[in-house]
Design an enzyme around this catalytic site. Structure first.
Site, short mmCIF file in Angstrom:
data_model
loop_
_atom_site.label_atom_id
_atom_site.label_comp_id
_atom_site.label_asym_id
_atom_site.label_seq_id
_atom_site.Cartn_x
_atom_site.Cartn_y
_atom_site.Cartn_z
N HIS A 138 2.49 -7.15 -0.22
CA HIS A 138 1.81 -7.93 0.82
C HIS A 138 2.65 -9.15 1.21
CE1 HIS A 138 -1.22 -10.15 2.94
NE2 HIS A 138 -2.09 -9.16 2.79
N LYS A 172 3.58 1.47 -4.85
CA LYS A 172 4.47 0.95 -5.90
C LYS A 172 3.78 0.90 -7.26
CE LYS A 172 4.89 -2.74 -3.33
NZ LYS A 172 4.19 -2.20 -2.15
N THR A 173 2.55 0.40 -7.27
CA THR A 173 1.85 0.28 -8.56
C THR A 173 1.46 1.66 -9.09
OG1 THR A 173 1.07 -1.89 -7.88
CG2 THR A 173 -0.10 -0.87 -9.72
N ASP A 211 0.79 -1.23 0.00
CA ASP A 211 0.00 0.00 0.00
C ASP A 211 0.83 1.29 0.00
OD1 ASP A 211 -2.47 1.30 0.09
OD2 ASP A 211 -2.40 1.51 2.27
N1 LIG Z 1 -2.70 10.37 -1.17
C1 LIG Z 1 -1.95 9.57 -1.90
N2 LIG Z 1 -2.34 8.30 -2.10
C2 LIG Z 1 -1.54 7.53 -2.85
C3 LIG Z 1 -0.34 7.98 -3.43
N3 LIG Z 1 0.22 6.97 -4.12
C4 LIG Z 1 -0.60 5.91 -3.99
N4 LIG Z 1 -1.67 6.23 -3.23
C5 LIG Z 1 -2.80 5.38 -2.85
O1 LIG Z 1 -2.34 4.36 -2.00
C6 LIG Z 1 -3.08 3.16 -2.24
C7 LIG Z 1 -2.14 2.02 -2.53
O2 LIG Z 1 -1.43 2.28 -3.73
P1 LIG Z 1 -0.77 1.11 -4.59
O3 LIG Z 1 -0.06 1.79 -5.70
O4 LIG Z 1 -1.76 0.07 -4.92
O5 LIG Z 1 0.23 0.52 -3.52
P2 LIG Z 1 1.22 -0.70 -3.73
O6 LIG Z 1 2.47 -0.36 -2.99
O7 LIG Z 1 1.35 -1.03 -5.17
O8 LIG Z 1 0.47 -1.87 -2.95
P3 LIG Z 1 0.79 -3.46 -3.09
O9 LIG Z 1 1.24 -3.71 -4.47
O10 LIG Z 1 -0.47 -4.17 -2.78
O11 LIG Z 1 1.86 -3.74 -2.10
C8 LIG Z 1 -4.02 3.46 -3.42
O12 LIG Z 1 -5.27 3.78 -2.88
C9 LIG Z 1 -3.38 4.68 -4.06
O13 LIG Z 1 -4.31 5.51 -4.72
C10 LIG Z 1 0.03 9.35 -3.21
O14 LIG Z 1 1.04 9.85 -3.67
N5 LIG Z 1 -0.82 10.06 -2.44
MG LIG Z 2 1.06 -2.78 -6.12
#
Ligand SMILES: Nc1nc2c(ncn2[C@@H]2O[C@H](COP(=O)(O)OP(=O)(O)OP(=O)(O)O)[C@@H](O)[C@H]2O)c(=O)[nH]1
Ligand SMILES: [Mg+2]
Length: 469
Positions: A146, A86-87, A83
């Site tokens: 995760h 990264k994506t 969360d």
């Molecule tokens: N406010 C804010 N939210 C963000 C930002 N970048 C990502 N998010 C939010 O954070 C949440 C998780 O983002 P992801 O990109 O799915 O995170 P991740 O690290 O890929 O998560 P996993 O792959 O499951 O480990 C989403 O709801 C995004 O919209 C940011 O710069 N600001």
């Molecule tokens: Mg991700």
């Protein structure tokens, strides 16, 4: 090497979060509540991770253009805690670079595209995208954060030359930030760039400074250059949504800075072009009418269309011919060490091969079943076991793209075979694998048990090869 990671600065960060300064306290509380809710949602039971064991890497092998090898190629990717963004960052990089023609924009939904990923809002499978800067061509692997899917992270990271570790400014370092640093080090990544994300949610610059200090300490703890590693602060979401918020910008401008730092700080490693070809298989899929494609990063050597190869591991040794090579939907006549490629294999069925095997120049490598290793057993503070173990302990061993159960025993001639191995110990032990896998002396591996990393090691002597079934 892996000193205790309880950092004073982390305590500072936690207490800063508790200080009742109004704007900051509100920001932190909102972020904390949000992440508690998200984490609770994530704990909901789903298909067991073991059923996701050999999920194929999502890449297509069709409609190919020709790949031009005009720029140095580097394999990188995003790692870090669940969360932290990264994506979102991966999508943002493609969006920003698409403006200058260096990428095709791949939006978030195209990266986390499996139904379960969409339903839960998390990444499960490592996904590959590509982009170019003026100096380089990059293959980028977006890894899951995760803890349940760390095996997909390890496999993804195994093909990276460098990585971007994403840390949310609202949380600071978290358990998988630390575990991913350890695993990155273990798979041989020497340099990282840090992206401190979600700065749109932080009002207090001091908070960002604390996160930065904490990360620099942590990098040094895990053997990276804590001082010189570039740290970029920004908001991946702002970049994706085209928000800049302020004269210096927190979105697009910071992504461009990140990419520039990757170009400058991450080094293209010396590729082993003169050695016999070796590519650990990361994913397998079939293309109707064409055949079976194995994907992965070529670790050494070169290969041409029409070359004879061997597929080894898991009791198999099969000869076949490489009838096509692709990188990111583009055709190549010749693949070489460092390429993240798809290899089209003549006469091989999809179910005959799988992740963990390797494609090699015929006869150039063995598949091994038993070896001596030098091990480091992680301490409790490093996220490892809390209790000692004895001979016949059976963790899961991860190396290159394979993961296989092993039994650890003392080498012959050890005086006291009933002695225990304590967390924090360095020991030499014999690893007996349940299947043979293509590995060699000098290869590093990671040991995991019930979802945590418990040890790391390097192969020092081969004792037994696999037999062909
Ligand atoms: N406010 C804010 N939210 C963000 C930002 N970048 C990502 N998010 C939010 O954070 C949440 C998780 O983002 P992801 O990109 O799915 O995170 P991740 O690290 O890929 O998560 P996993 O792959 O499951 O480990 C989403 O709801 C995004 O919209 C940011 O710069 N600001
Ligand atoms: Mg991700």
């Amino acid at each position: 090497m892996f000193a205790a990671s309880r950092l004073p600065v982390q305590a500072c960060l936690k207490s800063a979060a508790r200080v009742p300064r109004v704007p900051l306290a509100r920001t932190v509380a909102t972020a904390a509540t949000r992440s508690t809710l998200l984490n609770a949602a994530r704990r909901a039971p789903i298909a067991s991770p073991s059923s996701l064991r050999y999920l194929p890497v999502k890449r297509a092998y069709s409609d190919a253009k020709v790949y031009s090898r005009s720029k140095p190629h580097l394999n990188i990717g995003t790692i870090g805690h669940v969360d932290h963004g990264k994506t979102t960052l991966t999508a943002a990089i493609t969006k920003v670079l698409a403006e200058s023609g260096g990428a095709s924009f791949i939006d978030y939904a195209q990266i986390d595209k499996a139904p379960e990923e969409k339903a839960r809002g998390i990444t499960i499978n490592a996904a590959h995208v590509e982009y170019e800067t003026t100096n380089r061509h990059y293959s980028h692997i977006d890894c899951p954060g995760h803890a349940d899917y760390i095996k997909n992270m390890i496999t993804g990271a195994a093909s990276m030359d460098g990585a971007i570790i994403v840390v949310s400014a609202t949380d600071g370092q978290m358990p998988q930030t630390r575990e991913h640093l350890l695993l990155a080090r273990q798979v041989g990544i020497k340099r990282l760039v840090v992206f401190i994300n979600k700065i749109d949610q932080i009002d207090d610059p001091e908070m960002l400074e604390l996160v930065e200090m904490e990360i620099r300490d942590l990098l040094a703890t895990y053997g990276f250059d804590g001082e010189a590693t570039p740290i970029i602060m920004g908001s991946a979401l702002a970049a994706l949504e085209g928000r800049e918020d302020g004269p210096e910008g927190i979105g697009r401008a910071r992504i461009l800075k990140l990419v520039q730092e990757c170009d400058q700080w991450l080094e293209v490693p010396q590729r082993d072009l003169d050695k016999p070809f070796y590519m650990p298989i990361e994913g397998v899929f079939s293309i109707p009418g064409r055949g079976t494609v194995a994907t992965g990063k070529a670790e050494r050597g070169t290969i041409k269309k029409g070359d004879e190869v061997e597929i080894i591991g898991f009791g198999q040794r099969m000869k076949t011919v490489l009838t096509g090579i692709e990188m990111h939907h583009k055709e190549l006549d010749r693949g070489e060490a460092g390429d993240n490629m798809g290899a089209l294999l003549r006469g091989i069925k999809r179910e005959q091969i799988h992740r963990g095997q390797a494609i090699i120049a015929p006869g150039s490598m063995k598949s091994i079943k038993k070896f001596v290793a030098s091990l480091y057993v992680l301490s409790k503070d490093e996220g490892g076991r809390h209790h000692p173990f004895m001979a016949n302990y059976r963790p899961q061993m991860f190396s290159q793209t394979c993961d296989v159960t092993c039994a650890l025993t003392w080498p012959e001639g050890v005086e006291d075979a009933s002695k225990m191995v304590m967390p924090g110990d360095n020991v030499e032990m014999v690893c007996s694998l349940v299947h043979d896998v293509p590995l060699e002396v000098g290869f590093r591996f990671t040991l995991r048990e019930s979802n945590k990393t418990v040890g790391t090691g390097v192969i020092t002597q081969i004792l037994e090869e696999g037999t062909i079934a």
